[in-house]
Motif scaffolding. Structure first.
Motif, PDB file in Angstrom:
ATOM      1  N   ALA A  97      -1.515   3.047  -4.315  1.00 40.16           N
ATOM      2  CA  ALA A  97      -1.755   4.350  -3.702  1.00 40.16           C
ATOM      3  C   ALA A  97      -2.069   4.219  -2.216  1.00 40.16           C
ATOM      4  O   ALA A  97      -1.639   5.058  -1.406  1.00 40.16           O
ATOM      5  N   VAL A  98      -2.800   3.183  -1.836  1.00 44.02           N
ATOM      6  CA  VAL A  98      -3.121   2.955  -0.430  1.00 44.02           C
ATOM      7  C   VAL A  98      -1.845   2.754   0.376  1.00 44.02           C
ATOM      8  O   VAL A  98      -1.674   3.310   1.470  1.00 44.02           O
ATOM      9  N   GLU A  99      -0.940   1.993  -0.180  1.00 43.40           N
ATOM     10  CA  GLU A  99       0.329   1.742   0.510  1.00 43.40           C
ATOM     11  C   GLU A  99       1.223   2.981   0.517  1.00 43.40           C
ATOM     12  O   GLU A  99       1.855   3.303   1.530  1.00 43.40           O
ATOM     13  N   GLN A 100       1.288   3.700  -0.595  1.00 45.04           N
ATOM     14  CA  GLN A 100       2.202   4.836  -0.728  1.00 45.04           C
ATOM     15  C   GLN A 100       1.774   6.026   0.124  1.00 45.04           C
ATOM     16  O   GLN A 100       2.622   6.708   0.720  1.00 45.04           O
ATOM     17  N   TYR A 101       0.462   6.277   0.211  1.00 42.10           N
ATOM     18  CA  TYR A 101       0.000   7.482   0.897  1.00 42.10           C
ATOM     19  C   TYR A 101      -0.656   7.179   2.242  1.00 42.10           C
ATOM     20  O   TYR A 101      -1.274   8.061   2.839  1.00 42.10           O
ATOM     21  N   GLY A 102      -0.531   5.949   2.707  1.00 37.84           N
ATOM     22  CA  GLY A 102      -0.994   5.606   4.041  1.00 37.84           C
ATOM     23  C   GLY A 102      -2.496   5.692   4.224  1.00 37.84           C
ATOM     24  O   GLY A 102      -2.974   6.134   5.270  1.00 37.84           O
ATOM     25  N   LEU A 103      -3.239   5.282   3.224  1.00 40.61           N
ATOM     26  CA  LEU A 103      -4.690   5.285   3.343  1.00 40.61           C
ATOM     27  C   LEU A 103      -5.146   4.087   4.169  1.00 40.61           C
ATOM     28  O   LEU A 103      -4.411   3.110   4.350  1.00 40.61           O
ATOM     29  N   ASP A 104      -6.383   4.172   4.631  1.00 39.98           N
ATOM     30  CA  ASP A 104      -6.962   3.061   5.379  1.00 39.98           C
ATOM     31  C   ASP A 104      -7.064   1.850   4.464  1.00 39.98           C
ATOM     32  O   ASP A 104      -7.648   1.922   3.376  1.00 39.98           O
ATOM     33  N   SER A 105      -6.531   0.716   4.886  1.00 41.03           N
ATOM     34  CA  SER A 105      -6.518  -0.488   4.044  1.00 41.03           C
ATOM     35  C   SER A 105      -7.914  -1.008   3.758  1.00 41.03           C
ATOM     36  O   SER A 105      -8.125  -1.775   2.808  1.00 41.03           O
ATOM     37  N   ARG A 106      -8.903  -0.584   4.565  1.00 45.58           N
ATOM     38  CA  ARG A 106     -10.269  -1.052   4.344  1.00 45.58           C
ATOM     39  C   ARG A 106     -10.881  -0.453   3.079  1.00 45.58           C
ATOM     40  O   ARG A 106     -11.924  -0.906   2.624  1.00 45.58           O
TER      41      ARG A 106
END
Length: 298
Positions: free
Chosen positions: A31-40
């Motif tokens: 989900a972080v990768e798909q929706y461009g969330l902060d990787s932290r």
């Protein structure tokens, strides 16, 4: 599962607008990768083992270790919440609990915003915990009643189990109050003034639950002290009985020691010497018993 808030209406599906995501922890990296969330978000979730608030330029990250007050055993469930202007994503070991909060908004026609969804979720957890604390308080009352009526039960194990549960809840609510305080400060400017007030009120509610936990912990401590005092009284009573019995037989021991000496005493030649010794022993025991009874020592 993805929901979309469009014109204040919450609907299921991935469309343009504010997105609300419900995911398991195993889906976090995807989900972080798909929706461009902060990787932290992933880094914080893997590193921290306690409830805390993290503010990043890309959004806020809330990490909660939620006690499972809906289960028999108090187990901590990890929940990670990511907040930005356009996204509210939940990552949980138990997504069903989050689904319950969202389902309530869907049943009301879907009129909502992400602030209310987050508030509903935290308020939903607090409601479950309040019921759990009521049951825990009743358990302490039952324990105290068993202690008063001297029913045969394992008091120590029950007290330790309750104290362990209250310790988990104390740590959780202490950290949760700090989290809500930091969220209400809104360093990234994500909340409007009205909803900032909402989270301040929620912080006050959590603080009241936190003090309820502290009061229950003090109550358990008082029950434990009462149990210890009762055990001490019971032990003192037993020791008193043993002391009285030992004291009663001390004159008999003296008489036996006296007549057990290997010397020739005048009483040995007396016809009624044996009866005299018996009468002396009975009189000594009766005198001791009468003395103790008069002083109410037993």
């Amino acid at each position: 599962m993805i929901y979309t808030i469009e014109n204040g209406i919450l609907t299921e599906g991935d469309r343009p607008g504010q997105k609300v995501g419900l995911f398991s922890l195993s889906e976090m990296e995807k989900a972080v990768e798909q929706y461009g969330l902060d990787s932290r978000v992933c880094a914080e979730a893997g590193r921290n083992r306690y409830t805390k608030f993290e503010s990043h330029p890309g959004g806020d990250c809330l990490i909660l270790n939620v006690p499972s007050t809906w289960q028999k055993e108090l187990i901590l469930h990890r929940v990670v919440i990511f907040i930005s202007q356009e996204k509210l994503f939940f990552f949980s070991e138990n997504p069903a609990l989050i689904q319950e909060a969202v389902a309530g908004r869907l049943a009301d026609g879907g009129k909502t915003c992400w602030e209310l969804l987050l508030r509903d979720y935290l308020d939903h957890l607090a409601g479950r915990d309040s019921l759990y604390l009521d049951q825990l308080e009743q358990g302490i009352l039952d324990l105290e009643n068993d202690l008063i009526t001297s029913r045969k039960t394992n008091y120590v194990e029950r007290i330790i189990a309750i104290r362990r549960q209250l310790m988990v809840l104390k740590q959780y609510y202490e950290q949760l109050c700090d989290l809500l305080g930091a969220l209400a400060e809104d360093e990234n400017g994500l909340l409007s003034g009205r909803y900032r007030r909402t989270f301040q009120l929620l912080e006050g509610k959590m603080d009241r639950i936190y003090h309820t936990v502290l009061n229950l912990r003090d109550y358990v401590t008082q029950v434990r002290e009462s149990y210890q005092a009762q055990e001490d009284i019971r032990l003192n009573r037993v020791m008193k009985y043993f002391t009285v019995i030992s004291t009663i037989f001390l004159p008999l021991t003296l008489i036996v020691g006296w007549y057990g000496m290997n010397i020739q005493m005048p009483e040995f030649q007396w016809r009624y010497g044996y009866l005299w010794v018996i009468a002396l022993c009975v009189a000594a025991v009766a005198g001791c018993i009468a003395f103790f009874r008069k002083n109410k020592w037993f």
